[in-house]
Design a protein around this motif. Structure first.
Motif, PDB file in Angstrom:
ATOM      1  N   PHE A 185       0.831  -1.215   0.000  1.00 42.92           N
ATOM      2  CA  PHE A 185       0.000   0.000   0.000  1.00 42.92           C
ATOM      3  C   PHE A 185       0.855   1.251   0.000  1.00 42.92           C
ATOM      4  O   PHE A 185       1.990   1.249   0.476  1.00 42.92           O
ATOM      5  N   LYS A 186       0.286   2.328  -0.560  1.00 42.57           N
ATOM      6  CA  LYS A 186       1.017   3.598  -0.489  1.00 42.57           C
ATOM      7  C   LYS A 186       0.420   4.513   0.562  1.00 42.57           C
ATOM      8  O   LYS A 186       1.044   5.494   0.948  1.00 42.57           O
ATOM      9  N   ASN A 187      -0.752   4.191   1.035  1.00 46.04           N
ATOM     10  CA  ASN A 187      -1.393   5.012   2.061  1.00 46.04           C
ATOM     11  C   ASN A 187      -2.320   4.152   2.902  1.00 46.04           C
ATOM     12  O   ASN A 187      -2.940   3.231   2.379  1.00 46.04           O
ATOM     13  N   GLU A 188      -2.430   4.488   4.176  1.00 48.17           N
ATOM     14  CA  GLU A 188      -3.513   3.915   4.983  1.00 48.17           C
ATOM     15  C   GLU A 188      -4.509   5.023   5.229  1.00 48.17           C
ATOM     16  O   GLU A 188      -4.140   6.124   5.665  1.00 48.17           O
ATOM     17  N   LEU A 189      -5.775   4.736   4.910  1.00 45.79           N
ATOM     18  CA  LEU A 189      -6.830   5.742   5.011  1.00 45.79           C
ATOM     19  C   LEU A 189      -7.886   5.256   6.000  1.00 45.79           C
ATOM     20  O   LEU A 189      -7.977   4.057   6.283  1.00 45.79           O
ATOM     21  N   ALA A 190      -8.687   6.170   6.497  1.00 44.24           N
ATOM     22  CA  ALA A 190      -9.826   5.757   7.333  1.00 44.24           C
ATOM     23  C   ALA A 190     -10.991   6.715   7.121  1.00 44.24           C
ATOM     24  O   ALA A 190     -10.786   7.903   6.844  1.00 44.24           O
ATOM     25  N   VAL A 191     -12.189   6.141   7.226  1.00 44.71           N
ATOM     26  CA  VAL A 191     -13.414   6.942   7.150  1.00 44.71           C
ATOM     27  C   VAL A 191     -14.300   6.538   8.322  1.00 44.71           C
ATOM     28  O   VAL A 191     -14.489   5.340   8.572  1.00 44.71           O
ATOM     29  N   ILE A 192     -14.808   7.528   9.033  1.00 53.84           N
ATOM     30  CA  ILE A 192     -15.725   7.239  10.143  1.00 53.84           C
ATOM     31  C   ILE A 192     -17.142   7.582   9.708  1.00 53.84           C
ATOM     32  O   ILE A 192     -17.386   8.673   9.171  1.00 53.84           O
ATOM     33  N   ILE A 193     -18.035   6.628   9.941  1.00 49.54           N
ATOM     34  CA  ILE A 193     -19.431   6.824   9.560  1.00 49.54           C
ATOM     35  C   ILE A 193     -20.297   6.774  10.817  1.00 49.54           C
ATOM     36  O   ILE A 193     -20.131   5.889  11.657  1.00 49.54           O
ATOM     37  N   ALA A 194     -21.190   7.758  10.919  1.00 49.75           N
ATOM     38  CA  ALA A 194     -22.146   7.759  12.035  1.00 49.75           C
ATOM     39  C   ALA A 194     -23.500   7.343  11.475  1.00 49.75           C
ATOM     40  O   ALA A 194     -23.918   7.827  10.420  1.00 49.75           O
ATOM     41  N   LEU A 251     -21.030   4.735  15.746  1.00 53.01           N
ATOM     42  CA  LEU A 251     -19.955   4.994  14.780  1.00 53.01           C
ATOM     43  C   LEU A 251     -19.411   3.686  14.220  1.00 53.01           C
ATOM     44  O   LEU A 251     -19.428   2.661  14.890  1.00 53.01           O
ATOM     45  N   LEU A 252     -18.917   3.758  12.992  1.00 51.15           N
ATOM     46  CA  LEU A 252     -18.129   2.673  12.428  1.00 51.15           C
ATOM     47  C   LEU A 252     -16.902   3.311  11.782  1.00 51.15           C
ATOM     48  O   LEU A 252     -17.031   4.129  10.865  1.00 51.15           O
ATOM     49  N   ALA A 253     -15.717   2.972  12.288  1.00 51.95           N
ATOM     50  CA  ALA A 253     -14.468   3.478  11.685  1.00 51.95           C
ATOM     51  C   ALA A 253     -13.963   2.410  10.736  1.00 51.95           C
ATOM     52  O   ALA A 253     -13.772   1.260  11.133  1.00 51.95           O
ATOM     53  N   VAL A 254     -13.796   2.771   9.475  1.00 53.48           N
ATOM     54  CA  VAL A 254     -13.370   1.804   8.457  1.00 53.48           C
ATOM     55  C   VAL A 254     -11.926   2.126   8.055  1.00 53.48           C
ATOM     56  O   VAL A 254     -11.655   3.196   7.517  1.00 53.48           O
ATOM     57  N   GLU A 255     -11.019   1.198   8.368  1.00 50.96           N
ATOM     58  CA  GLU A 255      -9.603   1.382   8.000  1.00 50.96           C
ATOM     59  C   GLU A 255      -9.359   0.711   6.662  1.00 50.96           C
ATOM     60  O   GLU A 255      -9.791  -0.428   6.447  1.00 50.96           O
ATOM     61  N   MET A 256      -8.662   1.434   5.780  1.00 47.57           N
ATOM     62  CA  MET A 256      -8.465   0.934   4.417  1.00 47.57           C
ATOM     63  C   MET A 256      -7.035   1.127   3.950  1.00 47.57           C
ATOM     64  O   MET A 256      -6.322   1.991   4.457  1.00 47.57           O
ATOM     65  N   PHE A 257      -6.630   0.331   2.948  1.00 42.69           N
ATOM     66  CA  PHE A 257      -5.350   0.536   2.269  1.00 42.69           C
ATOM     67  C   PHE A 257      -5.620   1.154   0.903  1.00 42.69           C
ATOM     68  O   PHE A 257      -6.554   0.725   0.216  1.00 42.69           O
ATOM     69  N   GLN A 258      -4.807   2.137   0.521  1.00 48.37           N
ATOM     70  CA  GLN A 258      -4.798   2.624  -0.858  1.00 48.37           C
ATOM     71  C   GLN A 258      -3.597   1.954  -1.513  1.00 48.37           C
ATOM     72  O   GLN A 258      -2.453   2.185  -1.108  1.00 48.37           O
ATOM     73  N   THR A 259      -3.839   1.086  -2.499  1.00 47.05           N
ATOM     74  CA  THR A 259      -2.724   0.327  -3.092  1.00 47.05           C
ATOM     75  C   THR A 259      -1.958   1.207  -4.070  1.00 47.05           C
ATOM     76  O   THR A 259      -2.388   2.315  -4.412  1.00 47.05           O
ATOM     77  N   LYS A 260      -0.857   0.655  -4.554  1.00 48.77           N
ATOM     78  CA  LYS A 260      -0.033   1.379  -5.538  1.00 48.77           C
ATOM     79  C   LYS A 260      -0.865   1.755  -6.775  1.00 48.77           C
ATOM     80  O   LYS A 260      -0.611   2.771  -7.408  1.00 48.77           O
ATOM     81  N   ASP A 261      -1.861   0.903  -7.115  1.00 50.73           N
ATOM     82  CA  ASP A 261      -2.704   1.188  -8.301  1.00 50.73           C
ATOM     83  C   ASP A 261      -3.969   1.959  -7.938  1.00 50.73           C
ATOM     84  O   ASP A 261      -4.928   1.978  -8.720  1.00 50.73           O
ATOM     85  N   ASP A 262      -3.995   2.561  -6.779  1.00 54.59           N
ATOM     86  CA  ASP A 262      -5.152   3.334  -6.310  1.00 54.59           C
ATOM     87  C   ASP A 262      -6.416   2.510  -6.109  1.00 54.59           C
ATOM     88  O   ASP A 262      -7.537   3.037  -6.182  1.00 54.59           O
ATOM     89  N   ASP A 263      -6.252   1.215  -5.872  1.00 52.57           N
ATOM     90  CA  ASP A 263      -7.409   0.432  -5.434  1.00 52.57           C
ATOM     91  C   ASP A 263      -7.555   0.648  -3.934  1.00 52.57           C
ATOM     92  O   ASP A 263      -6.593   0.990  -3.240  1.00 52.57           O
TER      93      ASP A 263
END
Ligand code: ADP
Length: 384
Positions: A185-194, A251-263
């Motif tokens: 991955f090139k980034n670790e991202l997160a989005v929190i949803i209420a 709340l739900l915190a969703v942790e995600m990877f942004q891959t090298k190909d932007d998936d």
């Protein structure tokens, strides 16, 4: 239901820093809040209306605590779910529900859930114990390298190891586990949803975790993430799909990877306030903690937009120090505009223990990032 300045009692299982920050909101609204935590030095012990000491994994302790309140929530996932099932069956609202918690408590079940619901995630295999995993290596249905994760009770990366060769297997505990494909991955991202009881949904902006280039530790949580708008949209859409699949409340915190190909691949979720949302106390119109309370009480959700750029720096115990904590140079960082420390109230520091965090807010992200680095290089969590 009248929650404000009334006899209504909210119960929170867990009294760590997340509980403490939830209590700041229930205090603001004058909602009576009871806390259950195993430690007599829990960060939440003072802000609660009543603090109870007890084992969160013990059926009777959790059940009896639940009987004292009118609504129950959590700030930690590892709680006795059979007690929550019973309380829910007896009519107590429990948010998030034990059903949601059961899917999340076990990383194997959680990963299966993503596959069953067509949510993009790294391929994985489940193993009942270490021997089982070793057999798969022997018969070549599993190959090095992979990411080993213990199925239950891991936290803050302590149940996660990158396994590159047989040598790395020696240090692994013999527990139920999963082996996951390594994501470049090139980034670790997160989005929190209420999401509220009646189904109102609000989404916080995508945040980015910036890592130390060598230590591989998250140094900064940055909001908004410095990524392409299209990638941010994709991450938000996927997080919303995860939220729909769980049908969670709160709340739900969703942790995600942004891959090298932007998936975007989902790593894991937390059904509660999350470290990646601490910036929201100072930077957002409504903090994640306030929105968790609003969501579970079925009140209108607050605006999740940011007022300014926000960066959070975790304050963890410095290596080589253990004992009565001292926050060296805290006055120096407090002299900088837009810098707010949060001290969780743990008396004893240990290497890498999460002791607090600092939020940096600024109209300008580049300036915020500069100040964050100054903060990081100035304050030290040491012992007397
Ligand atoms: P925890 O529940 O302890 O936070 P995570 O599953 O989030 O554990 O993993 C901790 C860290 O390990 C992640 O933030 C990431 O940096 C790394 N990691 C986890 N899974 C993978 C993977 N499949 N590929 C590469 N790195 C990973």
């Amino acid at each position: 239901m009248n929650y404000f300045s009334s006899d209504f009692k909210l119960g929170i299982l867990g009294g760590g820093q997340l509980g403490k920050m939830l209590l700041a909101e229930t205090r603001k609204f004058d909602i009576q809040t009871y806390i259950l935590d195993p430690s007599k030095e829990a960060p939440s012990q003072f802000g609660a209306k009543q603090f109870f000491m007890g084992n969160l994994m013990d059926f009777d302790t959790v059940y009896e605590f639940g009987k004292r309140v009118q609504l129950l929530t959590i700030e930690i996932e590892n709680v006795n779910l059979d007690a929550l099932d019973t309380l829910e069956a007896e009519g107590l609202p429990v948010y998030p529900s034990p059903k949601t918690l059961r899917l999340i408590q076990n990383k194997g079940k959680q990963k299966d859930f993503y596959e069953d619901n067509s949510i993009p995630t790294a391929p994985h295999q489940r193993f009942v114990d270490l021997n089982n995993l070793k057999k798969s290596l022997e018969n070549e249905t599993l190959e090095f390298p992979f990411v080993w994760k213990c199925a239950q009770f891991g936290y803050d990366g302590n149940g996660v190891k990158i396994v590159r060769s047989a040598v790395d297997l020696v240090a692994l505990p013999d527990v139920e586990c999963i082996a996951e494909e390594m994501v470049p991955f090139k980034n670790e991202l997160a989005v929190i949803i209420a999401r509220s009881v009646s189904g109102e949904v609000k989404t916080y902006p995508v945040v980015e975790m910036e890592f130390h280039p060598e230590a591989n530790q998250v140094e900064y949580v940055i909001c908004p993430a410095r990524i392409d708008e299209k990638v941010a949209q994709k991450a938000t859409e996927i997080a919303l799909n995860v939220s729909k699949a769980f049908n969670h409340i709160g709340l739900l915190a969703v942790e995600m990877f942004q891959t090298k190909d932007d998936d975007i691949l989902v790593n894991e979720v937390a059904p509660r306030p999350h470290n990646s949302g601490h910036y929201s106390i100072e930077a957002s119109y409504t903090s994640q903690f306030e929105n968790h309370i609003r969501a579970i009480l079925n009140l209108p959700l607050g605006n999740t937009d940011s007022k300014v750029a926000g960066i959070m720096v975790n304050l963890v115990g410095e290596e080589g120090y253990a004992g009565q904590v001292v926050y060296e140079n805290i006055e120096k960082i407090m002299a900088i505009d837009g810098v707010t420390p949060h001290i969780y109230g743990k008396r004893e520091t240990r290497p890498f223990r999460k002791m607090g965090h600092v939020t940096i807010v600024n109209e300008n992200m580049t300036e915020a990032r500069k100040i964050a680095e100054e903060v990081k290089n100035t304050i030290r969590v040491i012992s007397i």
